[in-house]
Design an enzyme around this catalytic site. Structure first.
Site, PDB file in Angstrom:
ATOM      1  N   LYS A 198      -5.863  10.398   1.168  1.00  0.00           N
ATOM      2  CA  LYS A 198      -5.760   9.066   1.795  1.00  0.00           C
ATOM      3  C   LYS A 198      -7.117   8.401   1.562  1.00  0.00           C
ATOM      4  CE  LYS A 198      -6.153   7.127   6.394  1.00  0.00           C
ATOM      5  NZ  LYS A 198      -6.380   7.444   7.800  1.00  0.00           N
ATOM      6  N   GLU A 228       0.824  -1.219   0.000  1.00  0.00           N
ATOM      7  CA  GLU A 228       0.000   0.000   0.000  1.00  0.00           C
ATOM      8  C   GLU A 228       0.856   1.265   0.000  1.00  0.00           C
ATOM      9  OE1 GLU A 228      -1.291   1.872   3.396  1.00  0.00           O
ATOM     10  OE2 GLU A 228      -1.023   0.165   4.749  1.00  0.00           O
ATOM     11  N   ASP A 231     -16.509   5.392  14.767  1.00  0.00           N
ATOM     12  CA  ASP A 231     -15.500   5.581  13.738  1.00  0.00           C
ATOM     13  C   ASP A 231     -14.838   4.227  13.528  1.00  0.00           C
ATOM     14  OD1 ASP A 231     -13.448   6.224  12.056  1.00  0.00           O
ATOM     15  OD2 ASP A 231     -12.612   7.844  13.297  1.00  0.00           O
ATOM     16  N   VAL A 260      -5.371   0.170   3.496  1.00  0.00           N
ATOM     17  CA  VAL A 260      -5.516  -1.288   3.426  1.00  0.00           C
ATOM     18  C   VAL A 260      -6.762  -1.644   2.615  1.00  0.00           C
ATOM     19  CG1 VAL A 260      -6.000  -3.374   4.793  1.00  0.00           C
ATOM     20  CG2 VAL A 260      -4.247  -1.748   5.558  1.00  0.00           C
ATOM     21  N   LYS A 291      -2.710  -0.435  15.912  1.00  0.00           N
ATOM     22  CA  LYS A 291      -2.125   0.431  16.940  1.00  0.00           C
ATOM     23  C   LYS A 291      -3.014   0.510  18.166  1.00  0.00           C
ATOM     24  CE  LYS A 291       1.015   3.462  14.715  1.00  0.00           C
ATOM     25  NZ  LYS A 291       0.709   3.316  13.284  1.00  0.00           N
ATOM     26  N   SER A 306     -13.015   1.715  10.736  1.00  0.00           N
ATOM     27  CA  SER A 306     -12.316   1.752   9.444  1.00  0.00           C
ATOM     28  C   SER A 306     -12.970   0.848   8.405  1.00  0.00           C
ATOM     29  CB  SER A 306     -10.868   1.323   9.659  1.00  0.00           C
ATOM     30  OG  SER A 306     -10.201   1.227   8.431  1.00  0.00           O
ATOM     31  N   GLN A 307     -12.942   1.307   7.161  1.00  0.00           N
ATOM     32  CA  GLN A 307     -13.369   0.462   6.031  1.00  0.00           C
ATOM     33  C   GLN A 307     -12.484  -0.775   5.900  1.00  0.00           C
ATOM     34  OE1 GLN A 307     -13.934   2.453   2.120  1.00  0.00           O
ATOM     35  NE2 GLN A 307     -13.373   4.297   3.220  1.00  0.00           N
ATOM     36  N   ASP A 308     -11.313  -0.722   6.491  1.00  0.00           N
ATOM     37  CA  ASP A 308     -10.418  -1.886   6.377  1.00  0.00           C
ATOM     38  C   ASP A 308     -11.152  -3.156   6.803  1.00  0.00           C
ATOM     39  OD1 ASP A 308      -8.487  -0.100   5.679  1.00  0.00           O
ATOM     40  OD2 ASP A 308      -7.207  -0.412   7.439  1.00  0.00           O
TER      41      ASP A 308
HETATM   42  N1  PSU Z   1      -2.383   2.143  11.007  1.00  0.00           N
HETATM   43  C1  PSU Z   1      -1.074   2.322  11.114  1.00  0.00           C
HETATM   44  N2  PSU Z   1      -0.377   2.867  10.076  1.00  0.00           N
HETATM   45  C2  PSU Z   1      -1.010   3.236   8.933  1.00  0.00           C
HETATM   46  C3  PSU Z   1      -2.424   3.024   8.836  1.00  0.00           C
HETATM   47  C4  PSU Z   1      -3.056   2.484   9.889  1.00  0.00           C
HETATM   48  O1  PSU Z   1      -0.514   1.990  12.127  1.00  0.00           O
HETATM   49  O2  PSU Z   1      -0.358   3.736   8.011  1.00  0.00           O
HETATM   50  C5  PSU Z   1      -3.119   3.386   7.575  1.00  0.00           C
HETATM   51  C6  PSU Z   1      -3.385   2.128   6.763  1.00  0.00           C
HETATM   52  O3  PSU Z   1      -3.264   2.443   5.389  1.00  0.00           O
HETATM   53  C7  PSU Z   1      -4.830   1.795   7.110  1.00  0.00           C
HETATM   54  C8  PSU Z   1      -5.431   3.173   7.296  1.00  0.00           C
HETATM   55  O4  PSU Z   1      -5.495   1.080   6.112  1.00  0.00           O
HETATM   56  O5  PSU Z   1      -4.399   3.935   7.911  1.00  0.00           O
HETATM   57  C9  PSU Z   1      -6.690   3.167   8.123  1.00  0.00           C
HETATM   58  O6  PSU Z   1      -7.227   4.442   8.121  1.00  0.00           O
HETATM   59  P1  PSU Z   1      -8.721   4.740   8.667  1.00  0.00           P
HETATM   60  O7  PSU Z   1      -8.658   4.443  10.145  1.00  0.00           O
HETATM   61  O8  PSU Z   1      -8.947   6.164   8.352  1.00  0.00           O
HETATM   62  O9  PSU Z   1      -9.618   3.807   7.942  1.00  0.00           O
HETATM   63 MN    MN Z   2     -12.423   6.391  10.109  1.00  0.00          MN
END
Ligand code: PSU
Ligand code: MN
Length: 306
Positions: free
Chosen positions: A90, A30, A139, A110, A160, A141-143
């Site tokens: 992003k 990624e 909140d 991701v 994290k 994540s879409q992941d």
């Molecule tokens: N967590 C990390 N480092 C990162 C990310 C998450 O420790 O770089 C990045 C990854 O690309 C992950 C994204 O898919 O942040 C998730 O973002 P969000 O919570 O906005 O969906």
């Molecule tokens: Mn989010």
């Protein structure tokens, strides 16, 4: 679209097309972690190291990102450099159409990377940490939703501890993501290899992961296999130390009104500063370690095909 071929929105590098055609091991990578997770020039250096690691395993690296509306699978260094220098968006899966249609430059998270990998037929993906459930207001994540829909092996060091780790693990269960610990019984929390969160399903060898994935795919059980691969102990930063940095950085977010998806990049850059660069090194090392494991899994999968 026919798997493995470029179309008007998406360009696959010759090397990746060739790798897919010849059923060589290919690993997707990624760009959000490079563009938004690490400072310059460490991010570009890491991209080069990752490339070398893949090649040393005989694996074709397939870095994924979007430059001025074009989805690229198999970015070269020049393209990676353009992307990270161009203040990219992003984006997750749902924003792919927006970025393409409006000709934006975007780093893929991701979720977006797994989706694009699936579209072109790449089975293995290495990252740092996945997104998950944030503490406080809704909140998520879409992941997680992407991992439940699309079949891919995703190698990460968990998530994290700025996230609600327990809820993230529970969400992964609810959304039927197969989670396995690689030689660990604890869900890794990125900078730290040990944690309070138990992992029930443990694997000892990349071949086992390849087999689990093959079974999942053959049976048509949708969704990914999330491999939780802890940071090598020598590079780990203790959770108590990380927590002190997080506390400071979160207070700053509150004071500055930083919310939503800009929170994580802000926290990451502040944690890096507050730790005197220690977390940046840890971040780079855990990604390299994940890339190595992803390469081994991709090789096992490729061997199983012939
Ligand atoms: N967590 C990390 N480092 C990162 C990310 C998450 O420790 O770089 C990045 C990854 O690309 C992950 C994204 O898919 O942040 C998730 O973002 P969000 O919570 O906005 O969906
Ligand atoms: Mn989010």
């Amino acid at each position: 679209m026919k798997v493995g071929y470029s179309n008007q929105f998406l360009r696959i590098s010759h090397e990746v097309v060739d790798g897919l055609d010849r059923r060589l091991p290919v690993v997707a990578l990624e760009t959000t972690v490079l563009a938004h997770g690490l400072p310059y020039p460490q991010n570009l250096e890491l991209a080069k190291e990752i490339d070398q690691i893949c090649r040393s395993y005989g694996v074709v690296p397939a870095t994924i990102g979007i430059i001025r509306g074009e989805i690229i699978v198999g970015m070269n260094f020049e393209e990676i450099n353009t992307l990270i220098s161009d203040e990219p968006l992003k984006i997750g899966t749902r924003e792919i159409p927006y970025a393409v249609a409006l000709k934006k430059t975007a780093a893929t998270t991701v979720s977006a990377t797994v989706r694009i990998a699936r579209i072109v037929g790449i089975d293995v993906f290495a990252t740092g940490g996945i997104g998950g459930v944030h503490p406080g207001d809704w909140d998520v994540s879409q992941d997680i939703t992407e991992l439940c829909k699309n079949t891919c092996v995703v190698v990460s060091s968990g998530c994290k501890s700025i996230l609600d780790v327990r809820k993230t693990i529970e969400f992964l269960e609810t959304f039927q993501v197969t989670v396995v610990g690689y030689r660990t019984t604890k869900f890794p929390i990125f900078y730290e290899c040990i944690s309070d969160y138990d992992l029930e399903y443990v694997v000892e060898h990349p071949k086992e992961i390849a087999t689990i994935y093959t079974v999942k795919k053959e049976l048509g059980i949708e969704g990914s296999v999330l491999v939780a691969n802890p940071i090598p102990a020598e590079y780990a930063v203790s959770e108590s130390e990380v927590q002190t940095y997080i506390k400071t950085a979160l207070n700053e977010c509150f004071e500055k009104g930083i919310t939503g998806k800009t929170v994580t990049p802000y926290l990451l850059s502040r944690i890096a500063e507050l730790s005197g660069g220690k977390t940046v090194r840890a971040n780079a090392e855990l990604i390299k370690n994940n890339v190595k494991l992803a390469c081994e899994i991709a090789r096992e999968l490729a061997m199983g095909q012939t």
